[in-house]
Design an enzyme around this catalytic site. Structure first.
Site, PDB file in Angstrom:
ATOM      1  NE  ARG A 175      15.026  27.613 -70.306  1.00  0.00           N
ATOM      2  CZ  ARG A 175      13.805  28.116 -70.517  1.00  0.00           C
ATOM      3  NH1 ARG A 175      13.621  29.419 -70.479  1.00  0.00           N
ATOM      4  NH2 ARG A 175      12.803  27.327 -70.775  1.00  0.00           N
TER       5      ARG A 175
ATOM      6  CE  LYS B 234      34.887  20.546 -62.211  1.00  0.00           C
ATOM      7  NZ  LYS B 234      35.753  19.400 -61.830  1.00  0.00           N
TER       8      LYS B 234
ATOM      9  CD  GLU C 185      40.260  19.724 -52.271  1.00  0.00           C
ATOM     10  OE1 GLU C 185      41.028  19.640 -53.251  1.00  0.00           O
ATOM     11  OE2 GLU C 185      39.145  19.178 -52.225  1.00  0.00           O
TER      12      GLU C 185
ATOM     13  CE  LYS D 235      38.683  25.280 -58.889  1.00  0.00           C
ATOM     14  NZ  LYS D 235      37.792  24.548 -58.016  1.00  0.00           N
TER      15      LYS D 235
ATOM     16  CD  GLU E 292      37.126  18.016 -64.840  1.00  0.00           C
ATOM     17  OE1 GLU E 292      36.755  18.805 -63.959  1.00  0.00           O
ATOM     18  OE2 GLU E 292      37.099  16.785 -64.715  1.00  0.00           O
TER      19      GLU E 292
ATOM     20  NE  ARG F 176      37.364  23.151 -63.125  1.00  0.00           N
ATOM     21  CZ  ARG F 176      36.436  24.031 -62.849  1.00  0.00           C
ATOM     22  NH1 ARG F 176      35.988  24.835 -63.796  1.00  0.00           N
ATOM     23  NH2 ARG F 176      35.928  24.131 -61.631  1.00  0.00           N
TER      24      ARG F 176
ATOM     25  CG  ASN G  41      38.848  16.104 -60.926  1.00  0.00           C
ATOM     26  OD1 ASN G  41      38.273  16.775 -60.085  1.00  0.00           O
ATOM     27  ND2 ASN G  41      38.496  16.113 -62.200  1.00  0.00           N
TER      28      ASN G  41
ATOM     29  CG  HIS H 167      39.120  15.032 -56.352  1.00  0.00           C
ATOM     30  ND1 HIS H 167      40.340  15.542 -55.979  1.00  0.00           N
ATOM     31  CD2 HIS H 167      38.211  15.985 -56.025  1.00  0.00           C
ATOM     32  CE1 HIS H 167      40.174  16.754 -55.458  1.00  0.00           C
ATOM     33  NE2 HIS H 167      38.890  17.043 -55.477  1.00  0.00           N
TER      34      HIS H 167
ATOM     35  CG  HIS I  34      34.830  11.711 -55.486  1.00  0.00           C
ATOM     36  ND1 HIS I  34      34.645  12.236 -56.741  1.00  0.00           N
ATOM     37  CD2 HIS I  34      35.042  12.782 -54.681  1.00  0.00           C
ATOM     38  CE1 HIS I  34      34.742  13.561 -56.696  1.00  0.00           C
ATOM     39  NE2 HIS I  34      34.998  13.909 -55.454  1.00  0.00           N
TER      40      HIS I  34
ATOM     41  CG  HIS J  72      35.285  16.843 -50.262  1.00  0.00           C
ATOM     42  ND1 HIS J  72      35.053  15.909 -51.244  1.00  0.00           N
ATOM     43  CD2 HIS J  72      36.035  17.822 -50.853  1.00  0.00           C
ATOM     44  CE1 HIS J  72      35.620  16.313 -52.370  1.00  0.00           C
ATOM     45  NE2 HIS J  72      36.223  17.472 -52.160  1.00  0.00           N
TER      46      HIS J  72
HETATM   47  P1  NAD Z   1      31.237  22.094 -45.559  1.00  0.00           P
HETATM   48  O1  NAD Z   1      30.590  23.044 -46.451  1.00  0.00           O
HETATM   49  O2  NAD Z   1      30.428  20.925 -45.097  1.00  0.00           O
HETATM   50  O3  NAD Z   1      31.804  22.880 -44.306  1.00  0.00           O
HETATM   51  C1  NAD Z   1      32.455  22.157 -43.291  1.00  0.00           C
HETATM   52  C2  NAD Z   1      31.832  22.412 -41.909  1.00  0.00           C
HETATM   53  O4  NAD Z   1      32.282  23.662 -41.414  1.00  0.00           O
HETATM   54  C3  NAD Z   1      30.329  22.461 -41.902  1.00  0.00           C
HETATM   55  O5  NAD Z   1      29.853  21.882 -40.717  1.00  0.00           O
HETATM   56  C4  NAD Z   1      30.048  23.948 -41.903  1.00  0.00           C
HETATM   57  O6  NAD Z   1      28.782  24.275 -41.377  1.00  0.00           O
HETATM   58  C5  NAD Z   1      31.158  24.453 -41.021  1.00  0.00           C
HETATM   59  N1  NAD Z   1      31.576  25.823 -41.220  1.00  0.00           N
HETATM   60  C6  NAD Z   1      31.698  26.490 -42.388  1.00  0.00           C
HETATM   61  N2  NAD Z   1      32.274  27.664 -42.191  1.00  0.00           N
HETATM   62  C7  NAD Z   1      32.500  27.778 -40.867  1.00  0.00           C
HETATM   63  C8  NAD Z   1      33.089  28.774 -40.051  1.00  0.00           C
HETATM   64  N3  NAD Z   1      33.622  29.871 -40.582  1.00  0.00           N
HETATM   65  N4  NAD Z   1      33.134  28.563 -38.729  1.00  0.00           N
HETATM   66  C9  NAD Z   1      32.639  27.425 -38.180  1.00  0.00           C
HETATM   67  N5  NAD Z   1      32.109  26.424 -38.910  1.00  0.00           N
HETATM   68  C10 NAD Z   1      32.038  26.610 -40.237  1.00  0.00           C
HETATM   69  O7  NAD Z   1      32.550  21.471 -46.227  1.00  0.00           O
HETATM   70  P2  NAD Z   1      33.732  22.105 -47.091  1.00  0.00           P
HETATM   71  O8  NAD Z   1      34.922  21.335 -46.712  1.00  0.00           O
HETATM   72  O9  NAD Z   1      33.751  23.553 -47.030  1.00  0.00           O
HETATM   73  O10 NAD Z   1      33.326  21.720 -48.585  1.00  0.00           O
HETATM   74  C11 NAD Z   1      33.208  20.386 -49.001  1.00  0.00           C
HETATM   75  C12 NAD Z   1      32.278  20.333 -50.183  1.00  0.00           C
HETATM   76  O11 NAD Z   1      32.830  21.105 -51.250  1.00  0.00           O
HETATM   77  C13 NAD Z   1      32.074  18.943 -50.726  1.00  0.00           C
HETATM   78  O12 NAD Z   1      30.704  18.739 -50.984  1.00  0.00           O
HETATM   79  C14 NAD Z   1      32.840  18.935 -52.025  1.00  0.00           C
HETATM   80  O13 NAD Z   1      32.320  18.067 -52.977  1.00  0.00           O
HETATM   81  C15 NAD Z   1      32.708  20.355 -52.460  1.00  0.00           C
HETATM   82  N6  NAD Z   1      33.777  20.817 -53.356  1.00  0.00           N
HETATM   83  C16 NAD Z   1      33.396  21.456 -54.483  1.00  0.00           C
HETATM   84  C17 NAD Z   1      34.338  21.935 -55.350  1.00  0.00           C
HETATM   85  C18 NAD Z   1      33.926  22.723 -56.549  1.00  0.00           C
HETATM   86  O14 NAD Z   1      34.782  23.023 -57.384  1.00  0.00           O
HETATM   87  N7  NAD Z   1      32.669  23.114 -56.650  1.00  0.00           N
HETATM   88  C19 NAD Z   1      35.706  21.745 -55.070  1.00  0.00           C
HETATM   89  C20 NAD Z   1      36.059  21.086 -53.906  1.00  0.00           C
HETATM   90  C21 NAD Z   1      35.078  20.621 -53.055  1.00  0.00           C
HETATM   91  N1  GLY Z   2      37.806  20.834 -57.594  1.00  0.00           N
HETATM   92  C1  GLY Z   2      37.965  20.481 -58.957  1.00  0.00           C
HETATM   93  C2  GLY Z   2      37.577  21.542 -59.926  1.00  0.00           C
HETATM   94  O1  GLY Z   2      37.102  22.577 -59.559  1.00  0.00           O
HETATM   95  O2  GLY Z   2      37.724  21.349 -61.098  1.00  0.00           O
END
Ligand code: NAD
Ligand code: GLY
Length: 362
Positions: free
Chosen positions: A118, A140, A182, A224, A234, A238, A242, A245, A249, A262
């Protein structure tokens, strides 16, 4: 090193931003007090940075869960794999989960930490620009469902975010550009001065200039952190994060989370939000053109030929912001002023989708 704080009362936590943080074992030990630590990473990032992290954290009991790389692996199955490792090692409630990687790893590790017994603590060590400016901050967590992006998840705040900017040196250029989408988003939401700064410094950012990158990471995290502190769950502001988005999406979902990154989908979504704001008579033609120009200078794709506007609309209806069957959209009155609304003309939405989806028209 820059230190910011996400102010959430007893759940407040620091964001540390700096060059070479991973190699600072004292800092790691200070922020990861737990004796039992599970490091979650993937097959690309682990070979690059896992040894440094392990060396810095010794002599803890550390185990690893190394997942396959890619958005298509952001699934419940992989979260179950993380949970299996925690159970197999009999980790208790006092353990810490450490996410070492981009947003995909961070979202899954955070969700596993939210679910295990939990809720156990977790640390974000983001290694992509996108995760350093956005996903590691704000709590998130979650995974995708075949029916839609991020449909399963929980709010669960990390105990610390350690953004080591030197990890960006190994990041592929395409991933850096995706992160810039972003960053541009923050300027559009609430900071016209920051947007203008990005216009002036885009070339340095694309060249990976460490000073320029450190500036955008700090400013993005500041924005942020402030928004999350005001509206953690949100219920209000917040949702502005988006921006772009709902469109983005739909792109990711229509292309099976494989063709567009993404951040690329969000970049195209930002332009669609600007087009829609222009079509609604809110944003000027000139301002919408500034948005297009900056995204194009960041070498981000801005239209999607392979998906028809009608299909895009259907996918937009799965969005978490749909209320009473109506898609709520984040639009802009101008650069630096976004707001959420369900009160827009469906003709304007139709024109927007036709401008960006489907084969290009003359
Ligand atoms: P990702 O995690 O897929 O990383 C992108 C690529 O870069 C991958 O192939 C990874 O292995 C590689 N990589 C990572 N660090 C590296 C480094 N230092 N050197 C070489 N390669 C490296 O993608 P991302 O763009 O980091 O994140 C996208 C994800 O984040 C999506 O799933 C999205 O929905 C999520 N997201 C979440 C939030 C949130 O608030 N939680 C906000 C925005 C996006
Ligand atoms: N990326 C949107 C949020 O964190 O709310």
């Amino acid at each position: 090193m820059n230190t910011l704080k996400v102010e959430l009362g007893s759940r407040s936590y620091p964001i540390l931003i700096g060059d070479g943080l991973l190699a600072q074992s004292e800092l790691l030990r200070q922020h990861v007090p737990a004796h039992d630590a599970l490091i979650v990473s993937n097959t690309t990032v682990a070979p690059l940075y896992l040894d440094t992290l392990l060396a810095g954290l010794r002599p803890r009991r550390m185990v690893e869960a190394i997942l396959p790389d890619g958005e298509s692996h952001k699934t419940l199955t992989n979260v179950a794999r993380i949970l299996d490792v925690l159970v197999a090692n009999r980790f208790g409630r006092d353990c810490t989960v450490i996410a070492l990687g981009g947003g995909v790893v961070g979202d899954m590790a955070g969700f596993a930490a939210a679910c295990y017994q939990r809720g156990v603590s977790y640390v974000q060590i983001p290694t992509t620009l996108l995760s350093q400016v956005d996903s590691s901050v704000g709590g998130k967590t979650g995974v995708n469902h075949p029916g839609g992006k991020n449909l399963i998840g929980a709010f669960h705040q990390p105990v610390v975010v350690l953004a080591d900017t030197s990890t960006l040196a190994s990041l592929p250029a395409r991933e850096l550009r995706a992160g810039l989408a972003e960053v541009i988003k923050y300027g559009l939401i609430c900071d016209a001065t920051f947007f203008a700064w990005l216009e002036a410094h885009m070339d340095e950012l694309l060249a990976g200039d460490p000073t320029a990158l450190a500036h955008v990471i700090r400013r993005s995290c500041e924005i942020k952190a402030e928004i999350v502190a005001r509206d953690e769950r949100e219920q209000g502001d917040r949702a502005l994060l988006n921006l772009g988005h709902t469109f983005g999406h739909a792109i990711e979902s229509a292309t099976g989370y494989t063709q567009w990154l993404h951040g690329e989908a969000i970049g195209a979504g930002l332009l669609m939000a600007a087009t829609m704001s222009r079509e609604c008579g809110l944003m000027t033609v000139e301002a919408a053109e500034r948005v297009r120009t900056l995204l194009e200078r960041a070498n981000l794709p801005t239209r999607i030929d392979a998906v028809q506007p009608e299909s895009a609309l259907e996918l937009m209806r799965i969005d978490k912001k749909v209320q009473g069957g109506r898609i709520r959209l984040v639009l802009m009155r101008k650069i630096g002023e976004a707001f959420m609304t369900a009160d827009y003309s469906t003709d304007a939405l139709d024109r927007t989708l036709r401008e960006h989806f489907g084969p290009a028209r003359e």
